[in-house]
Design a protein around this motif. Structure first.
Motif, PDB file in Angstrom:
ATOM      1  N   THR A   1      -6.146  -5.865  -7.535  1.00  0.00           N
ATOM      2  CA  THR A   1      -5.515  -6.607  -8.621  1.00  0.00           C
ATOM      3  C   THR A   1      -4.024  -6.701  -8.341  1.00  0.00           C
ATOM      4  OG1 THR A   1      -5.208  -6.695 -11.020  1.00  0.00           O
ATOM      5  CG2 THR A   1      -5.121  -4.536 -10.000  1.00  0.00           C
ATOM      6  N   SER A   2      -3.299  -7.350  -9.221  1.00  0.00           N
ATOM      7  CA  SER A   2      -1.846  -7.437  -9.099  1.00  0.00           C
ATOM      8  C   SER A   2      -1.229  -7.238 -10.467  1.00  0.00           C
ATOM      9  CB  SER A   2      -1.417  -8.791  -8.506  1.00  0.00           C
ATOM     10  OG  SER A   2      -1.954  -9.852  -9.259  1.00  0.00           O
ATOM     11  N   VAL A   3      -0.035  -6.690 -10.495  1.00  0.00           N
ATOM     12  CA  VAL A   3       0.623  -6.343 -11.753  1.00  0.00           C
ATOM     13  C   VAL A   3       2.026  -6.939 -11.787  1.00  0.00           C
ATOM     14  CG1 VAL A   3      -0.709  -4.230 -12.086  1.00  0.00           C
ATOM     15  CG2 VAL A   3       1.407  -4.156 -10.756  1.00  0.00           C
ATOM     16  N   PHE A   4       2.634  -6.881 -12.967  1.00  0.00           N
ATOM     17  CA  PHE A   4       3.997  -7.364 -13.173  1.00  0.00           C
ATOM     18  C   PHE A   4       4.142  -8.827 -12.753  1.00  0.00           C
ATOM     19  CE2 PHE A   4       4.359  -2.807 -13.117  1.00  0.00           C
ATOM     20  CZ  PHE A   4       5.217  -2.547 -14.176  1.00  0.00           C
ATOM     21  N   GLY A   5       3.338  -9.642 -13.411  1.00  0.00           N
ATOM     22  CA  GLY A   5       3.417 -11.077 -13.140  1.00  0.00           C
ATOM     23  C   GLY A   5       2.957 -11.445 -11.747  1.00  0.00           C
ATOM     24  N   ASP A   6       1.951 -10.740 -11.244  1.00  0.00           N
ATOM     25  CA  ASP A   6       1.403 -10.961  -9.896  1.00  0.00           C
ATOM     26  C   ASP A   6       2.432 -10.738  -8.795  1.00  0.00           C
ATOM     27  OD1 ASP A   6      -1.077 -11.632 -10.937  1.00  0.00           O
ATOM     28  OD2 ASP A   6      -0.606 -13.766 -11.057  1.00  0.00           O
ATOM     29  N   ALA A   7       3.465  -9.967  -9.098  1.00  0.00           N
ATOM     30  CA  ALA A   7       4.506  -9.713  -8.100  1.00  0.00           C
ATOM     31  C   ALA A   7       4.177  -8.526  -7.213  1.00  0.00           C
ATOM     32  CB  ALA A   7       5.856  -9.482  -8.780  1.00  0.00           C
ATOM     33  N   TYR A   8       3.332  -7.609  -7.690  1.00  0.00           N
ATOM     34  CA  TYR A   8       3.032  -6.386  -6.937  1.00  0.00           C
ATOM     35  C   TYR A   8       1.525  -6.215  -6.865  1.00  0.00           C
ATOM     36  CZ  TYR A   8       4.129  -1.766  -5.047  1.00  0.00           C
ATOM     37  OH  TYR A   8       4.272  -0.684  -4.226  1.00  0.00           O
ATOM     38  N   ALA A   9       1.015  -6.064  -5.659  1.00  0.00           N
ATOM     39  CA  ALA A   9      -0.423  -5.963  -5.434  1.00  0.00           C
ATOM     40  C   ALA A   9      -0.881  -4.520  -5.473  1.00  0.00           C
ATOM     41  CB  ALA A   9      -0.783  -6.596  -4.093  1.00  0.00           C
ATOM     42  N   LEU A  10      -2.067  -4.319  -6.011  1.00  0.00           N
ATOM     43  CA  LEU A  10      -2.717  -3.009  -6.009  1.00  0.00           C
ATOM     44  C   LEU A  10      -4.067  -3.180  -5.328  1.00  0.00           C
ATOM     45  CD1 LEU A  10      -1.938  -1.831  -9.665  1.00  0.00           C
ATOM     46  CD2 LEU A  10      -0.746  -1.196  -7.564  1.00  0.00           C
ATOM     47  N   ASP A  11      -4.112  -2.869  -4.055  1.00  0.00           N
ATOM     48  CA  ASP A  11      -5.321  -3.039  -3.277  1.00  0.00           C
ATOM     49  C   ASP A  11      -5.335  -2.024  -2.145  1.00  0.00           C
ATOM     50  OD1 ASP A  11      -3.377  -4.029  -1.567  1.00  0.00           O
ATOM     51  OD2 ASP A  11      -3.926  -6.121  -1.840  1.00  0.00           O
ATOM     52  N   ALA A  12      -6.237  -2.212  -1.188  1.00  0.00           N
ATOM     53  CA  ALA A  12      -6.371  -1.252  -0.095  1.00  0.00           C
ATOM     54  C   ALA A  12      -5.105  -1.177   0.755  1.00  0.00           C
ATOM     55  CB  ALA A  12      -7.569  -1.639   0.783  1.00  0.00           C
ATOM     56  N   LEU A  13      -4.426  -2.325   0.943  1.00  0.00           N
ATOM     57  CA  LEU A  13      -3.202  -2.319   1.734  1.00  0.00           C
ATOM     58  C   LEU A  13      -2.117  -1.482   1.061  1.00  0.00           C
ATOM     59  CD1 LEU A  13      -2.912  -6.068   2.817  1.00  0.00           C
ATOM     60  CD2 LEU A  13      -3.470  -4.134   4.275  1.00  0.00           C
ATOM     61  N   THR A  14      -1.946  -1.671  -0.234  1.00  0.00           N
ATOM     62  CA  THR A  14      -0.920  -0.923  -0.963  1.00  0.00           C
ATOM     63  C   THR A  14      -1.258   0.558  -1.015  1.00  0.00           C
ATOM     64  OG1 THR A  14      -0.472  -2.865  -2.331  1.00  0.00           O
ATOM     65  CG2 THR A  14       0.353  -0.762  -3.130  1.00  0.00           C
ATOM     66  N   SER A  15      -2.505   0.874  -1.308  1.00  0.00           N
ATOM     67  CA  SER A  15      -2.907   2.275  -1.418  1.00  0.00           C
ATOM     68  C   SER A  15      -2.728   3.010  -0.097  1.00  0.00           C
ATOM     69  CB  SER A  15      -4.366   2.368  -1.880  1.00  0.00           C
ATOM     70  OG  SER A  15      -4.530   1.786  -3.159  1.00  0.00           O
ATOM     71  N   ALA A  16      -3.184   2.402   0.994  1.00  0.00           N
ATOM     72  CA  ALA A  16      -3.026   3.035   2.302  1.00  0.00           C
ATOM     73  C   ALA A  16      -1.557   3.158   2.681  1.00  0.00           C
ATOM     74  CB  ALA A  16      -3.779   2.238   3.363  1.00  0.00           C
ATOM     75  N   GLY A  17      -0.782   2.100   2.394  1.00  0.00           N
ATOM     76  CA  GLY A  17       0.646   2.161   2.691  1.00  0.00           C
ATOM     77  C   GLY A  17       1.338   3.273   1.931  1.00  0.00           C
ATOM     78  N   ARG A  18       0.990   3.450   0.652  1.00  0.00           N
ATOM     79  CA  ARG A  18       1.580   4.525  -0.135  1.00  0.00           C
ATOM     80  C   ARG A  18       1.298   5.891   0.486  1.00  0.00           C
ATOM     81  NH1 ARG A  18      -0.467   2.665  -6.168  1.00  0.00           N
ATOM     82  NH2 ARG A  18       1.415   1.526  -6.837  1.00  0.00           N
ATOM     83  N   VAL A  19       0.034   6.146   0.804  1.00  0.00           N
ATOM     84  CA  VAL A  19      -0.350   7.460   1.326  1.00  0.00           C
ATOM     85  C   VAL A  19       0.320   7.720   2.673  1.00  0.00           C
ATOM     86  CG1 VAL A  19      -2.281   8.851   2.127  1.00  0.00           C
ATOM     87  CG2 VAL A  19      -2.522   7.481   0.055  1.00  0.00           C
ATOM     88  N   ILE A  20       0.326   6.719   3.553  1.00  0.00           N
ATOM     89  CA  ILE A  20       0.920   6.900   4.884  1.00  0.00           C
ATOM     90  C   ILE A  20       2.420   7.134   4.780  1.00  0.00           C
ATOM     91  CG2 ILE A  20       1.357   5.785   7.101  1.00  0.00           C
ATOM     92  CD1 ILE A  20      -1.289   4.234   6.663  1.00  0.00           C
ATOM     93  N   ILE A  21       3.094   6.331   3.964  1.00  0.00           N
ATOM     94  CA  ILE A  21       4.552   6.450   3.843  1.00  0.00           C
ATOM     95  C   ILE A  21       4.949   7.769   3.203  1.00  0.00           C
ATOM     96  CG2 ILE A  21       6.578   5.480   2.680  1.00  0.00           C
ATOM     97  CD1 ILE A  21       5.190   2.696   3.048  1.00  0.00           C
ATOM     98  N   LEU A  22       4.273   8.144   2.119  1.00  0.00           N
ATOM     99  CA  LEU A  22       4.607   9.402   1.454  1.00  0.00           C
ATOM    100  C   LEU A  22       4.227  10.597   2.314  1.00  0.00           C
ATOM    101  CD1 LEU A  22       3.516   8.513  -2.193  1.00  0.00           C
ATOM    102  CD2 LEU A  22       5.846   8.860  -1.359  1.00  0.00           C
ATOM    103  N   GLY A  23       3.101  10.514   3.024  1.00  0.00           N
ATOM    104  CA  GLY A  23       2.742  11.591   3.945  1.00  0.00           C
ATOM    105  C   GLY A  23       3.762  11.735   5.062  1.00  0.00           C
ATOM    106  N   GLY A  24       4.206  10.602   5.612  1.00  0.00           N
ATOM    107  CA  GLY A  24       5.263  10.652   6.618  1.00  0.00           C
ATOM    108  C   GLY A  24       6.561  11.183   6.046  1.00  0.00           C
ATOM    109  N   GLY A  25       6.840  10.842   4.782  1.00  0.00           N
ATOM    110  CA  GLY A  25       8.038  11.368   4.131  1.00  0.00           C
ATOM    111  C   GLY A  25       8.010  12.879   4.006  1.00  0.00           C
TER     112      GLY A  25
END
Length: 473
Positions: free
Chosen positions: A63-87
């Protein structure tokens, strides 16, 4: 006027980072110098909480939130986990070198802001939000590059900033042109309106947009800042600069090719395939005779971007492209940060020859270095091996067999410079400079990253199943 779906819980990992950066900045102004490590511990807790929040919300439908400006899908979820794990890894590498530094808390704040920018890049579904993510991922990184305030750090920050500012302006110009052609900045609208726009406008706008994202990814032709920026930065900052922004930028490129530019009359796939081949070839050739270990890893990361661009070129050609990209990003992040962890563990060993005899003095650290370097090469059973196998399979399945051949040849070629670093570590003679002054925390991180690279490679099946979700449209 339509009502936007503004639910803050949907962007909980991003909110954690914003709140953590603000609280860290305030606490850093009051805590005494010897207690600044608390800010680093708080940042680690924030990243852990963000990973948990991202993992909990990941199984939901796209799905997408905030007026379809931000996506919530597999790409976003994986990116979050990888980036925060790397952090988390970068924070662990920073604790020892920054202990009692008068600006220790500022370093942790900048890390959190850089992570936030990379996450915004990964989830942005609007060109304006994409440009905001670019700036948020760039400005803290410029400061991190020159954090040491010495001559190499100043040069690194200056080159990084000048190139980033120039290509950022080009990117904004490209966004403006695409807005003129598509009459919107939302991906979902552009997917329909760009079909009727003049091809010249689409071409100019896309090339301008590519300039900024290729800079963040460190791909050819926007790569020439990486060696100097990585070499002049402190090892923890170099680890972040060379690794984590790529996750956000490459995810953003995949989303662009999948949604707004999917039906655009532009040879998107061919262009990215050429950039992929150029990046892996130039990066490997330039790394051949590098003796400085950070500079060698910098050119190595350019070549790795070449492999990572392959599934992006195939985004709409095969269903194997998305899991291949996301898995490779996770594998590359762990493995590359593991190699930098060894560099952080031995801060006085700057050249390849300085590692001579490491296997005798620190056999586990030498083993970790070998696993990470051969992992970057793509040696089984490491995670990058599985990632390259997935990427090659996707290229063949998507009708780009020639690109798979180029990638295979480059993989063999890269064996030369990785072995130039590996072989001296097992020499019977030699003494690693400053091996008694090594960072124990960085040594532990190197062990953990090497083990995780092996475990991820051997247990890739369940992970791949979670990376195949649909993209928000």
């Amino acid at each position: 006027m339509t009502e936007m779906n503004e639910n803050p819980l949907e962007i909980l990992p991003e909110i954690f980072l914003v709140a953590g950066a603000v609280v860290s900045l305030l606490l850093g102004a009051w805590l005494p110098r010897h207690r600044q490590w608390i800010i680093g511990a708080l940042a680690a807790i924030i990243c852990t909480a963000g990973i948990i929040a991202a993992a909990v919300t990941a199984p939901g439908p796209p799905t997408s939130v905030f007026g379809d400006a931000y996506a919530l899908d597999a790409l976003t979820s994986a990116g979050r986990v990888i980036i925060l794990g790397g952090g988390l890894i970068v924070l662990a590498l920073s604790l020892r070198p920054l202990h009692n530094d008068p600006r220790e808390s500022e370093f942790y704040v900048l890390i959190q802001l850089a992570l936030l920018g990379a996450m915004v890049l990964a989830g942005a579904q609007d060109l304006l939000l994409l440009s905001a993510g670019y700036l948020l991922a760039s400005i803290p990184a410029y400061t991190l590059a020159g954090f040491r305030k010495d001559a190499p750090g100043t040069e690194a920050a200056l080159k990084y900033y000048v190139v980033g500012a120039l290509l950022g302006i080009v990117m904004l110009a490209g966004i403006t042109v695409l807005y003129a052609g598509g009459r919107s900045t939302k991906y979902t609208v552009l997917a329909d309106t760009l079909d009727n726009a003049p091809q010249a406008i689409i071409a100019v706008g896309t090339l301008g947009l590519l300039a900024g994202l290729l800079f963040k990814a460190g791909a050819v032709p926007a790569h020439y800042w990486i060696p100097d920026a990585v070499q002049g930065s402190t090892p923890p900052a170099a680890a972040l600069i060379a690794t984590l922004p790529k996750v956000g930028a490459l995810t953003a490129l995949f989303r662009l090719g999948t949604v707004p530019l999917d039906a655009a009359p532009l040879p998107w796939a061919t262009l990215l395939a050429i950039l992929s081949a150029a990046s892996m070839t130039l990066g490997n050739l330039a790394a051949f005779f590098q003796s400085d270990v950070k500079r060698l890893l910098a050119y190595s990361t350019i070549s790795q971007v070449g492999y990572l661009l392959m599934p992006i070129a195939l985004a709409t050609s095969t269903g194997e492209a998305q899991p291949a990209l996301l898995y490779y990003l996770a594998a590359y992040t762990v493995t590359n940060l593991g190699a930098f962890a060894v560099v952080c563990a031995l801060p006085h060993a700057a050249d390849i020859d300085d590692y001579r005899g490491l296997g005798h003095h620190r056999p586990l650290l030498a083993a970790s270095l070998v696993i990470c370097l051969l992992g970057l090469l793509g040696t089984p059973p490491t995670a990058v091996f599985v990632g390259k196998l997935l990427v090659f399979t996707a290229a063949i399945d998507g009708g780009y067999g020639w690109l798979a051949v180029v990638a295979a040849v480059n993989t063999v070629v890269s064996l030369f410079y990785y072995l130039r670093w590996v072989l001296p570590t097992f020499a019977r003679t030699g003494d690693v400079p400053g091996h008694r002054c090594e960072s124990r925390s960085a040594r532990t991180v190197a062990y953990a990253c090497a083990a995780l690279s092996l475990m991820t490679g051997m247990g890739s099946g369940p992970l791949l199943d979670s990376l195949s979700g649909a993209v928000s449209r």
